[in-house]
Motif scaffolding. Structure first.
Motif, PDB file in Angstrom:
ATOM      1  N   LEU A  75      42.500  44.023  39.428  1.00 52.45           N
ATOM      2  CA  LEU A  75      42.081  42.511  38.868  1.00 52.45           C
ATOM      3  C   LEU A  75      41.324  42.249  39.878  1.00 52.45           C
ATOM      4  O   LEU A  75      41.045  42.455  40.926  1.00 52.45           O
ATOM      5  CB  LEU A  75      43.665  42.374  38.837  1.00 52.45           C
ATOM      6  CG  LEU A  75      44.558  43.567  38.254  1.00 52.45           C
ATOM      7  CD1 LEU A  75      45.930  42.484  38.064  1.00 52.45           C
ATOM      8  CD2 LEU A  75      44.684  43.073  36.705  1.00 52.45           C
ATOM      9  N   THR A  76      40.850  41.043  39.070  1.00 52.52           N
ATOM     10  CA  THR A  76      40.060  40.423  39.298  1.00 52.52           C
ATOM     11  C   THR A  76      40.799  39.448  40.867  1.00 52.52           C
ATOM     12  O   THR A  76      41.886  38.951  40.165  1.00 52.52           O
ATOM     13  CB  THR A  76      38.972  39.265  38.535  1.00 52.52           C
ATOM     14  OG1 THR A  76      39.786  38.748  38.119  1.00 52.52           O
ATOM     15  CG2 THR A  76      37.759  40.539  38.045  1.00 52.52           C
ATOM     16  N   ASP A  77      40.555  38.486  41.427  1.00 54.26           N
ATOM     17  CA  ASP A  77      41.343  37.240  42.698  1.00 54.26           C
ATOM     18  C   ASP A  77      41.967  36.932  41.525  1.00 54.26           C
ATOM     19  O   ASP A  77      43.043  35.938  42.158  1.00 54.26           O
ATOM     20  CB  ASP A  77      40.489  37.228  43.140  1.00 54.26           C
ATOM     21  CG  ASP A  77      39.479  38.259  44.855  1.00 54.26           C
ATOM     22  OD1 ASP A  77      40.726  39.285  44.471  1.00 54.26           O
ATOM     23  OD2 ASP A  77      39.028  38.053  45.662  1.00 54.26           O
ATOM     24  N   ARG A  78      40.875  35.898  40.001  1.00 53.18           N
ATOM     25  CA  ARG A  78      41.376  35.152  39.955  1.00 53.18           C
ATOM     26  C   ARG A  78      42.626  35.800  39.012  1.00 53.18           C
ATOM     27  O   ARG A  78      43.667  35.251  38.600  1.00 53.18           O
ATOM     28  CB  ARG A  78      40.583  34.642  39.029  1.00 53.18           C
ATOM     29  CG  ARG A  78      41.077  33.454  37.366  1.00 53.18           C
ATOM     30  CD  ARG A  78      39.573  33.671  36.996  1.00 53.18           C
ATOM     31  NE  ARG A  78      38.266  32.654  37.528  1.00 53.18           N
ATOM     32  CZ  ARG A  78      38.315  31.532  37.796  1.00 53.18           C
ATOM     33  NH1 ARG A  78      38.239  30.571  37.280  1.00 53.18           N
ATOM     34  NH2 ARG A  78      37.452  30.890  38.406  1.00 53.18           N
ATOM     35  N   GLU A  79      42.580  37.114  38.597  1.00 51.88           N
ATOM     36  CA  GLU A  79      43.744  37.506  37.580  1.00 51.88           C
ATOM     37  C   GLU A  79      44.946  37.466  38.402  1.00 51.88           C
ATOM     38  O   GLU A  79      45.885  37.663  37.384  1.00 51.88           O
ATOM     39  CB  GLU A  79      43.388  38.960  36.991  1.00 51.88           C
ATOM     40  CG  GLU A  79      42.048  39.039  36.029  1.00 51.88           C
ATOM     41  CD  GLU A  79      41.432  40.227  35.374  1.00 51.88           C
ATOM     42  OE1 GLU A  79      41.443  40.223  34.049  1.00 51.88           O
ATOM     43  OE2 GLU A  79      41.685  41.133  36.522  1.00 51.88           O
TER      44      GLU A  79
END
Length: 124
Positions: A75-79
């Motif tokens: 996942l991305t950091d934001r996710e």
């Protein structure tokens, strides 16, 4: 003194400056040990199929203590930041890099397969 003994600037179990309640919850659940069970490509055979790297541990080849991170490599950091602690895992740098490397290779293989399929369709 000419030969001084080197002591780390921070104790080996020091938490990061930005240790959030989420980080603390995940680390406490994980026992401050990497939670990789082979996603990095290692079988972790010495430790019962789970990585045994601990937060603050000194390992051969590292300049200082190992710092575990909390997240999900796919996942991305934001996710990952939007997930509850129960859905996050503790990762050592080596397992994180290995998992990320395998994920990138899988994406590249899928993209190459798609390109090949697109080319084959245009030939006939």
């Amino acid at each position: 003194m000419l030969f001084e003994t080197h002591t780390p600037a921070t104790p080996p179990t020091a938490d990061p400056l930005a240790a959030t309640p989420t980080w603390m919850t995940v680390m406490d659940r994980a026992g401050r040990t990497c939670e990789c069970t082979g996603a990095c490509g290692s079988r972790h055979g010495r430790s019962g199929l789970r990585c045994d790297t601990r937060h603050g541990q000194y390992l051969k080849g590292h300049r200082g203590p190992v710092r575990l991170a909390v997240g999900q490599p796919d996942l991305t950091d934001r996710e990952a930041a939007a997930l509850p602690p129960a859905d996050l895992r503790a990762w050592c740098p080596a397992c994180w890099r290995g998992t990320d490397r395998r994920r990138r290779a899988a994406r590249a293989a899928l993209a190459a397969h798609r390109d090949t399929a697109d080319t084959a369709d245009t030939l006939f």
